[in-house]
Motif scaffolding. Structure first.
Motif, mmCIF file in Angstrom:
data_model
loop_
_atom_site.group_PDB
_atom_site.id
_atom_site.type_symbol
_atom_site.label_atom_id
_atom_site.label_comp_id
_atom_site.label_asym_id
_atom_site.label_seq_id
_atom_site.Cartn_x
_atom_site.Cartn_y
_atom_site.Cartn_z
ATOM 1 N N GLU A 1 -9.716 43.302 -17.429
ATOM 2 C CA GLU A 1 -10.040 42.573 -16.199
ATOM 3 C C GLU A 1 -10.096 43.547 -15.027
ATOM 4 O O GLU A 1 -9.547 44.643 -15.082
ATOM 5 C CB GLU A 1 -9.003 41.482 -15.939
ATOM 6 C CG GLU A 1 -9.369 40.503 -14.831
ATOM 7 C CD GLU A 1 -10.742 39.862 -15.001
ATOM 8 O OE1 GLU A 1 -11.725 40.416 -14.439
ATOM 9 O OE2 GLU A 1 -10.842 38.832 -15.674
ATOM 10 N N VAL B 1 -0.635 41.708 -11.244
ATOM 11 C CA VAL B 1 -2.030 41.273 -11.395
ATOM 12 C C VAL B 1 -2.382 40.419 -10.187
ATOM 13 O O VAL B 1 -1.703 39.419 -9.923
ATOM 14 C CB VAL B 1 -2.216 40.458 -12.697
ATOM 15 C CG1 VAL B 1 -3.641 39.961 -12.809
ATOM 16 C CG2 VAL B 1 -1.829 41.274 -13.906
ATOM 17 N N PRO C 1 -8.421 42.654 -23.999
ATOM 18 C CA PRO C 1 -8.240 41.917 -22.736
ATOM 19 C C PRO C 1 -8.374 42.845 -21.526
ATOM 20 O O PRO C 1 -7.436 43.532 -21.145
ATOM 21 C CB PRO C 1 -6.825 41.356 -22.864
ATOM 22 C CG PRO C 1 -6.117 42.352 -23.740
ATOM 23 C CD PRO C 1 -7.164 42.854 -24.705
ATOM 24 N N ALA D 1 -5.835 38.362 -19.785
ATOM 25 C CA ALA D 1 -7.288 38.257 -19.629
ATOM 26 C C ALA D 1 -7.932 37.925 -20.974
ATOM 27 O O ALA D 1 -7.409 38.291 -22.030
ATOM 28 C CB ALA D 1 -7.853 39.576 -19.098
ATOM 29 N N CYS E 1 -8.496 44.284 -12.215
ATOM 30 C CA CYS E 1 -7.218 43.889 -11.599
ATOM 31 C C CYS E 1 -6.331 45.073 -11.220
ATOM 32 O O CYS E 1 -5.119 44.943 -11.179
ATOM 33 C CB CYS E 1 -6.479 42.900 -12.494
ATOM 34 S SG CYS E 1 -6.016 43.515 -14.097
ATOM 35 N N THR F 1 -16.123 39.415 -17.305
ATOM 36 C CA THR F 1 -14.796 38.814 -17.138
ATOM 37 C C THR F 1 -14.829 37.700 -16.094
ATOM 38 O O THR F 1 -15.757 37.629 -15.272
ATOM 39 C CB THR F 1 -13.793 39.887 -16.688
ATOM 40 O OG1 THR F 1 -14.063 40.223 -15.316
ATOM 41 C CG2 THR F 1 -13.854 41.138 -17.557
ATOM 42 N N PRO F 2 -13.814 36.846 -16.078
ATOM 43 C CA PRO F 2 -13.753 35.811 -15.041
ATOM 44 C C PRO F 2 -13.769 36.389 -13.623
ATOM 45 O O PRO F 2 -14.447 35.853 -12.740
ATOM 46 C CB PRO F 2 -12.438 35.090 -15.337
ATOM 47 C CG PRO F 2 -12.236 35.279 -16.808
ATOM 48 C CD PRO F 2 -12.757 36.670 -17.088
ATOM 49 N N TYR F 3 -13.046 37.483 -13.385
ATOM 50 C CA TYR F 3 -13.030 38.065 -12.051
ATOM 51 C C TYR F 3 -14.416 38.595 -11.684
ATOM 52 O O TYR F 3 -14.878 38.411 -10.553
ATOM 53 C CB TYR F 3 -11.991 39.195 -11.958
ATOM 54 C CG TYR F 3 -10.558 38.736 -11.814
ATOM 55 C CD1 TYR F 3 -10.080 37.608 -12.478
ATOM 56 C CD2 TYR F 3 -9.666 39.446 -11.038
ATOM 57 C CE1 TYR F 3 -8.760 37.204 -12.353
ATOM 58 C CE2 TYR F 3 -8.343 39.058 -10.913
ATOM 59 C CZ TYR F 3 -7.895 37.933 -11.569
ATOM 60 O OH TYR F 3 -6.591 37.543 -11.435
ATOM 61 N N ARG F 4 -15.082 39.227 -12.616
ATOM 62 C CA ARG F 4 -16.415 39.768 -12.339
ATOM 63 C C ARG F 4 -17.380 38.633 -11.983
ATOM 64 O O ARG F 4 -18.161 38.754 -11.047
ATOM 65 C CB ARG F 4 -16.939 40.547 -13.539
ATOM 66 C CG ARG F 4 -18.279 41.196 -13.241
ATOM 67 C CD ARG F 4 -18.812 41.980 -14.409
ATOM 68 N NE ARG F 4 -19.667 43.042 -13.914
ATOM 69 C CZ ARG F 4 -20.026 44.082 -14.611
ATOM 70 N NH1 ARG F 4 -19.598 44.237 -15.851
ATOM 71 N NH2 ARG F 4 -20.814 44.990 -14.096
ATOM 72 N N THR G 1 -11.164 48.227 -13.618
ATOM 73 C CA THR G 1 -10.891 47.523 -14.854
ATOM 74 C C THR G 1 -9.728 48.187 -15.587
ATOM 75 O O THR G 1 -9.668 49.415 -15.689
ATOM 76 C CB THR G 1 -12.129 47.539 -15.774
ATOM 77 O OG1 THR G 1 -12.613 48.883 -15.866
ATOM 78 C CG2 THR G 1 -13.213 46.640 -15.256
ATOM 79 N N CYS H 1 -5.351 43.975 -19.413
ATOM 80 C CA CYS H 1 -4.568 42.955 -18.721
ATOM 81 C C CYS H 1 -4.281 41.859 -19.746
ATOM 82 O O CYS H 1 -5.185 41.115 -20.132
ATOM 83 C CB CYS H 1 -5.365 42.420 -17.540
ATOM 84 S SG CYS H 1 -4.500 41.179 -16.575
ATOM 85 N N LEU I 1 -7.026 35.597 -8.777
ATOM 86 C CA LEU I 1 -8.476 35.688 -8.618
ATOM 87 C C LEU I 1 -8.890 35.624 -7.153
ATOM 88 O O LEU I 1 -9.684 36.453 -6.692
ATOM 89 C CB LEU I 1 -9.157 34.578 -9.419
ATOM 90 C CG LEU I 1 -10.675 34.494 -9.322
ATOM 91 C CD1 LEU I 1 -11.331 35.799 -9.754
ATOM 92 C CD2 LEU I 1 -11.181 33.345 -10.185
#
Length: 175
Positions: free
Chosen positions: A34, A129, A32, A52, A36, A163-166, A46, A49, A132
């Motif tokens: 992220e 964290v 996991p 994640a 964050c 990742t979702p954030y990326r 990165t 997390c 987003l």
């Protein structure tokens, strides 16, 4: 002892004094990770997390054969003070391995694994964290060299660290 180091950020393209033996490999365990951690350089780095989704990380063999010295080399490369030794993760693979990292390592003949284990951090709070939208707003608020450094960091992180954030940073900021 055969020691491997896991990586998912700048360690891959800037190993520094870490005794990496050969190329970074793309078939690491899925962990996991992220974007964050607001790091000392200002980038959104990165880190592991726990909330994640898991992504396959990278790994490399180390020429160092003593686990304590390998951990020390990684701590020095990451500029982590000795008193924060918990910020370097390690696992000695013995017996009948269980868990994602141990099972993955055993399949490759790896006897020990190390990794950077810095916590998420945002708003100057270790362990926090960023949401987003906070992460995207933070990056969008950077200017000049800090913004270029943050954009360069994200562009250099291997594409497999998807990742979702990326994805949100890419969609929102075009990075």
């Amino acid at each position: 002892m055969k020691i491997a180091c896991l990586g998912w950020g700048s360690l891959i393209w800037k190993s520094g004094s870490l005794p990496v033996a050969g190329e970074w490999r793309h078939d690491g365990p899925s962990l996991p990770v992220e974007f964050c951690r607001v790091s000392d350089g200002g980038e959104l780095a990165t880190v592991l997390c726990m909330n994640a989704p898991a992504v396959p990380v990278m790994w490399a063999w180390l020429s160092e054969t003593q686990l304590d010295l390998a951990c020390r080399a990684l701590r020095q490369r990451e500029a982590i003070p000795d008193e924060r030794c918990d910020d370097i993760g390690s696992l000695l693979v013995t017996g009948r391995p269980t868990g994602v990292i141990a099972s993955w390592a055993a399949q490759r003949g790896i006897e020990a694994v190390i990794w950077t284990d810095l916590p998420p951090a945002s708003a100057s709070i270790e362990g926090r964290v960023p949401a987003l939208d906070e992460a995207v707003a933070y990056l969008n608020g950077l200017t000049g060299e800090a913004r270029e450094h943050a954009r360069d960091y994200i562009s250099r992180v291997p594409a497999q660290i998807d990742t979702p954030y990326r994805r949100a940073i890419g969609e929102t900021l075009g990075w």
